[in-house]
Motif scaffolding. Structure first.
Motif, PDB file in Angstrom:
ATOM      1  N   PRO A   1      82.373  43.407  13.851  1.00  0.00           N
ATOM      2  CA  PRO A   1      82.031  41.853  14.332  1.00  0.00           C
ATOM      3  C   PRO A   1      80.553  41.645  14.534  1.00  0.00           C
ATOM      4  CG  PRO A   1      82.952  43.086  16.120  1.00  0.00           C
ATOM      5  CD  PRO A   1      83.061  44.037  14.917  1.00  0.00           C
ATOM      6  N   GLN A   2      80.144  40.281  14.174  1.00  0.00           N
ATOM      7  CA  GLN A   2      78.668  40.188  14.676  1.00  0.00           C
ATOM      8  C   GLN A   2      78.773  38.601  14.916  1.00  0.00           C
ATOM      9  OE1 GLN A   2      76.010  39.623  11.410  1.00  0.00           O
ATOM     10  NE2 GLN A   2      77.310  41.172  10.264  1.00  0.00           N
ATOM     11  N   SER A   3      77.701  38.077  15.490  1.00  0.00           N
ATOM     12  CA  SER A   3      77.443  36.698  15.620  1.00  0.00           C
ATOM     13  C   SER A   3      76.452  36.183  15.040  1.00  0.00           C
ATOM     14  CB  SER A   3      77.449  36.713  17.240  1.00  0.00           C
ATOM     15  OG  SER A   3      78.621  37.066  17.865  1.00  0.00           O
ATOM     16  N   ILE A   4      76.418  34.950  14.218  1.00  0.00           N
ATOM     17  CA  ILE A   4      75.312  34.522  13.976  1.00  0.00           C
ATOM     18  C   ILE A   4      75.127  33.045  14.553  1.00  0.00           C
ATOM     19  CG2 ILE A   4      74.472  33.255  11.825  1.00  0.00           C
ATOM     20  CD1 ILE A   4      76.268  35.300  10.175  1.00  0.00           C
ATOM     21  N   PRO A   5      73.995  33.040  15.096  1.00  0.00           N
ATOM     22  CA  PRO A   5      73.641  31.661  15.967  1.00  0.00           C
ATOM     23  C   PRO A   5      73.410  30.537  14.890  1.00  0.00           C
ATOM     24  CG  PRO A   5      71.621  33.287  16.013  1.00  0.00           C
ATOM     25  CD  PRO A   5      72.608  33.938  15.237  1.00  0.00           C
ATOM     26  N   LEU A   6      74.148  29.276  15.375  1.00  0.00           N
ATOM     27  CA  LEU A   6      73.889  28.255  14.707  1.00  0.00           C
ATOM     28  C   LEU A   6      73.333  26.977  15.566  1.00  0.00           C
ATOM     29  CD1 LEU A   6      77.385  28.073  12.912  1.00  0.00           C
ATOM     30  CD2 LEU A   6      75.431  28.980  11.995  1.00  0.00           C
ATOM     31  N   THR A   7      72.551  26.328  15.098  1.00  0.00           N
ATOM     32  CA  THR A   7      72.055  25.001  15.845  1.00  0.00           C
ATOM     33  C   THR A   7      72.179  23.804  14.976  1.00  0.00           C
ATOM     34  OG1 THR A   7      70.095  26.380  16.758  1.00  0.00           O
ATOM     35  CG2 THR A   7      69.943  23.777  16.854  1.00  0.00           C
ATOM     36  N   VAL A   8      73.017  22.904  15.496  1.00  0.00           N
ATOM     37  CA  VAL A   8      73.328  21.588  15.038  1.00  0.00           C
ATOM     38  C   VAL A   8      72.425  20.524  15.730  1.00  0.00           C
ATOM     39  CG1 VAL A   8      75.091  19.960  14.769  1.00  0.00           C
ATOM     40  CG2 VAL A   8      75.568  22.192  14.776  1.00  0.00           C
ATOM     41  N   ARG A   9      71.561  19.826  14.906  1.00  0.00           N
ATOM     42  CA  ARG A   9      70.680  18.780  15.440  1.00  0.00           C
ATOM     43  C   ARG A   9      71.369  17.446  15.088  1.00  0.00           C
ATOM     44  NH1 ARG A   9      64.749  16.451  13.770  1.00  0.00           N
ATOM     45  NH2 ARG A   9      64.520  15.718  15.751  1.00  0.00           N
ATOM     46  N   ILE A  10      71.536  16.738  16.089  1.00  0.00           N
ATOM     47  CA  ILE A  10      72.108  15.388  15.644  1.00  0.00           C
ATOM     48  C   ILE A  10      71.473  14.220  16.602  1.00  0.00           C
ATOM     49  CG2 ILE A  10      74.484  16.075  15.237  1.00  0.00           C
ATOM     50  CD1 ILE A  10      74.281  15.077  18.770  1.00  0.00           C
ATOM     51  N   GLN A  11      71.706  12.978  16.081  1.00  0.00           N
ATOM     52  CA  GLN A  11      71.510  11.997  17.137  1.00  0.00           C
ATOM     53  C   GLN A  11      72.629  10.910  17.013  1.00  0.00           C
ATOM     54  OE1 GLN A  11      68.132   9.256  16.194  1.00  0.00           O
ATOM     55  NE2 GLN A  11      67.705   8.836  18.197  1.00  0.00           N
ATOM     56  N   ALA A  12      73.167  10.586  17.958  1.00  0.00           N
ATOM     57  CA  ALA A  12      74.414   9.662  18.213  1.00  0.00           C
ATOM     58  C   ALA A  12      74.006   8.370  18.422  1.00  0.00           C
ATOM     59  CB  ALA A  12      75.142  10.147  19.211  1.00  0.00           C
ATOM     60  N   CYS A  13      74.856   7.145  17.807  1.00  0.00           N
ATOM     61  CA  CYS A  13      74.272   5.860  18.180  1.00  0.00           C
ATOM     62  C   CYS A  13      75.808   5.203  18.334  1.00  0.00           C
ATOM     63  CB  CYS A  13      73.686   5.310  16.890  1.00  0.00           C
ATOM     64  SG  CYS A  13      72.206   6.185  16.502  1.00  0.00           S
ATOM     65  N   ASP A  14      75.774   3.973  18.678  1.00  0.00           N
ATOM     66  CA  ASP A  14      76.956   3.330  18.878  1.00  0.00           C
ATOM     67  C   ASP A  14      76.387   1.970  18.089  1.00  0.00           C
ATOM     68  OD1 ASP A  14      75.275   1.580  20.770  1.00  0.00           O
ATOM     69  OD2 ASP A  14      76.422   2.359  22.378  1.00  0.00           O
TER      70      ASP A  14
END
Length: 181
Positions: A149-162
């Motif tokens: 097993p290993q872990s790969i770091p992820l980053t999600v960049r978002i901007q939410a709007c209504d």
């Protein structure tokens, strides 16, 4: 003379205080024809991370082979995030980036098809994601990738709007669990 007035006022005040203390609480009085104002506990999200939740399922991969991971974005009802690519350069597109893995290479993310929507703050339709959006990450294991097993770091960049406003962008960190078989 003042004593006589006090003897009259004190029982009256005691009666008023007693009556107020035993009186049940009442709802505010709303004048006829007026509508009540409802004040929500939190009027607006503080950040895009309040309305977008990322998740990723564990992946198994064999050395020398490829696989893919699926990053799922759950976007609260009434909100959207900009698609990738975004409609205009000044809009913040949704992106996924990966950190290093041990013998695992993460390829270029494959973003889902966007939905074209009209919003009150823009004359032109915008390409967005709503509800659930799944981003695919191609994975390649080196022939000599260490098993386990290993872990790969992820980053999600978002901007939410209504429909009326956009909120502060956010970087959402999560971990992709990978097992090399």
């Amino acid at each position: 003379m003042h004593l006589k007035k006090l003897k009259t006022i004190v029982p009256f005040l005691l009666l008023v205080v007693a009556a107020c203390g035993n009186k049940p609480a009442t709802e505010p009085v709303i004048p006829p024809g007026a509508s009540p104002q409802v004040t929500p506990a939190i009027s607006r999200p503080v950040s895009s991370s309040d309305v977008v939740k990322p998740s990723v399922a564990p992946v198994e991969i064999i050395p020398g082979r490829s696989s893919e991971a699926k990053v799922q974005l759950s976007i609260s009802h009434g909100y959207h995030v900009n698609a990738n690519p975004a409609t205009f350069p000044y809009l913040i597109a949704t992106t996924v980036s990966a950190g290093p893995g041990k013998g695992i290479t993460v390829g270029k993310p494959v973003y889902p098809a966007a939905v074209m929507k009209q919003f009150s703050f823009e004359k032109q339709q915008l390409s967005v994601y709503e509800g659930t959006a799944t981003i695919t990450l191609p994975l390649q294991a080196a022939g000599n990738a260490e098993k386990g097993p290993q872990s790969i770091p992820l980053t999600v960049r978002i901007q939410a709007c209504d429909d009326a406003a956009c909120y502060a962008p956010a970087k959402l960190d999560l971990v992709l669990p990978v097992t090399v078989k």
